[in-house]
Design an enzyme around this catalytic site. Structure first.
Site, mmCIF file in Angstrom:
data_model
loop_
_atom_site.group_PDB
_atom_site.id
_atom_site.type_symbol
_atom_site.label_atom_id
_atom_site.label_comp_id
_atom_site.label_asym_id
_atom_site.label_seq_id
_atom_site.Cartn_x
_atom_site.Cartn_y
_atom_site.Cartn_z
ATOM 1 N N ARG A 20 0.836 -1.211 0.000
ATOM 2 C CA ARG A 20 0.000 0.000 0.000
ATOM 3 C C ARG A 20 0.871 1.262 0.000
ATOM 4 N NH1 ARG A 20 -1.447 3.027 4.454
ATOM 5 N NH2 ARG A 20 -3.424 4.169 4.386
ATOM 6 N N ASP A 126 11.237 -14.321 10.050
ATOM 7 C CA ASP A 126 12.431 -14.916 10.671
ATOM 8 C C ASP A 126 13.408 -13.875 11.242
ATOM 9 O OD1 ASP A 126 11.309 -17.245 9.759
ATOM 10 O OD2 ASP A 126 12.645 -17.450 8.036
ATOM 11 N N MET A 168 8.154 -20.887 14.782
ATOM 12 C CA MET A 168 8.870 -20.855 13.498
ATOM 13 C C MET A 168 10.135 -19.992 13.568
ATOM 14 S SD MET A 168 6.377 -20.722 10.253
ATOM 15 C CE MET A 168 5.903 -22.257 9.476
#
Ligand code: F6P
Length: 322
Positions: A20, A126, A168
Site C-alpha cells: 500500500r 524470521d 517458526m
C-alpha cells in the site's frame, strides 16, 4: 517511471502495508505501478496488473499479501532470470520492488547483477536478514507466539505440567528468543545455542523442586533438539523430572492474522522509503531499519547471508531462566 511490486517467499504480516505504502508513494509521483502476482513465479508467467490508489485500500490491517507469494525454483536458474528480465522489458517496467526475506533478496541481487533496477524491502517473520534490525512480520510472529505461551501458562499451572512450545523461524532463533524472554520461559532452545534434552529436564525438575506449578520451554523449529527429542527424553525420564510434558507446535499460525501496529508502521516506512530510493536514482539495495532510522545496504552484501542473533539477549535469557 513504471515500476513493478512483488511479494516473495513466506508471507509475513505487514506485507500488505508495504504494498500500500509503496504503491501510493509511487502514484504520488505520477509513476505507474504494476502489482505482480505470486512473487517471481508471477513475473515469469507475466502475471501482473496496474494498481491504482483504491486497489490498495482496506488492506493495511490484513495479514498475508494481496499480491500472493511463492517460492520459485525456476527463478534461481539463469534461464529463469533471463525470462524475468524479458517480461520486465516487454512491459517497459523500469524498476522492481521485491518485498521479501533472505531467498527473495538473493533473487533481487541476481536481477541487480544483470543491470536491472531493484530495491528490496526487508520482510520475513524470521528476522534473519542482514541490513535491518527488524524485518516486516517478526513483531507479529513474536506476539502470536507470546499469546500461546501466556495461554499455556494458565492451563499448565492448573495441572502442574510443563509445556513445550515450538515456534517458526527457520534456522534463526529470534522469534523463540524474544517470545521466550517476554513470556518468562524456563528454557529457550534456539539453533544458535543448543540445549541438550537432559539439560532441559534438569532445569524443569529444579523448577518443580522449587515448587513451581508450571514450566515453559520455548523451542525454535531450527533447534537440533526439537520437540520430538524432548518428548522422547521426557517419556524415558518422567518419574525423575516431576512435571508431565505437553507439546504445542505453532507452525504457520505465527505467520497468519493481522499485523501488529509495529509491523504496519515498519512496513509503511520501508515501502515508502523504497520509492524514495528509486526517486533519488538509487537501486541495487535493501531498505531496512537500523537504530530507528531507514538505511540501505547493497543487495550483494545481503544475498546468501544470515544475520547473527544478539549474543547479549541469549545470555540474558539464560540468566533469567535460573
Ligand atoms: O521464512 C519464513 C518461514 O515461515 C520460516 O519460519 C519457516 O521455516 C518457513 O517459512 C516455512 O516455509 P513454508 O511456508 O514454505 O512451509
Amino acid at each position: 517511471m513504471r515500476i513493478g511490486i512483488l511479494t516473495s517467499g513466506g508471507d509475513a504480516p505487514g506485507m500488505n502495508a508495504a504494498v500500500r505504502a509503496a504503491t501510493r508513494a509511487a502514484l504520488a509521483r505520477d509513476w505507474e505501478v504494476y502489482g505482480i502476482r505470486n512473487g517471481f513465479a508471477g513475473l515469469l508467467a507475466d502475471s501482473m496488473e496496474l494498481l491504482r490508489a483504491r486497489d490498495v485500500g482496506g488492506i493495511i490491517h490484513r495479514g498475508g499479501t494481496m499480491l500472493g507469494s511463492a517460492r520459485c525454483a525456476e527463478f534461481r536458474e539463469n534461464a529463469g532470470q533471463a525470462k524475468a528480465l524479458h517480461n520486465l522489458n516487454q512491459r517497459e517496467i523500469d524498476a522492481l520492488l521485491v518485498i521479501g526475506g533472505n531467498g527473495s533478496q538473493t533473487g533481487s541481487a541476481k536481477l541487480a547483477e544483470h543491470g536491472f533496477k531493484v530495491v528490496g524491502v526487508a520482510s520475513t517473520i524470521d528476522n534473519d536478514l542482514v541490513g535491518t534490525d527488524f524485518t516486516i512480520g517478526v513483531d507479529t510472529a513474536i506476539n502470536i507466539t507470546l499469546e500461546a505461551i501466556d495461554r499455556l501458562r494458565t492451563t499448565g499451572s492448573s495441572h502442574q505440567r510443563a509445556f513445550l512450545v515450538e515456534t517458526m523461524g527457520r534456522d534463526c532463533g529470534y522469534i523463540a528468543l524474544m517470545a521466550g524472554i517476554a513470556g518468562g520461559a524456563e528454557v529457550i532452545a534456539v539453533p544458535e545455542r543448543e540445549v541438550e534434552p537432559a539439560a532441559v529436564a534438569e532445569r524443569l525438575s529444579a523448577a518443580y523442586e522449587r515448587g513451581k506449578t508450571h514450566a515453559l520451554v520455548v523451542v525454535a523449529e531450527g533447534a537440533k533438539h526439537g520437540a520430538q527429542a524432548m518428548m522422547r527424553h521426557f517419556a524415558e525420564h518422567r518419574a525423575a523430572i516431576g512435571f508431565d510434558l505437553r507439546v504445542t507446535t505453532l507452525g504457520h499460525v505465527v505467520r497468519g492474522g493481522s499485523p501488529t501496529a509495529a509491523d504496519r508502521v515498519l512496513a509503511t516506512r520501508l515501502g515508502a522509503a523504497a520509492i524514495d530510493q528509486l526517486a533519488h536514482g538509487k537501486h541495487g539495495v535493501l531498505v531496512g531499519m537500523i537504530n530507528h532510522g531507514v538505511v540501505t545496504t547493497p543487495l550483494a552484501e545481503v544475498a546468501n547471508k544470515t544475520k547473527p542473533i544478539d549474543a547479549d539477549l541469549l545470555e540474558l535469557a539464560r540468566v533469567l531462566a535460573q
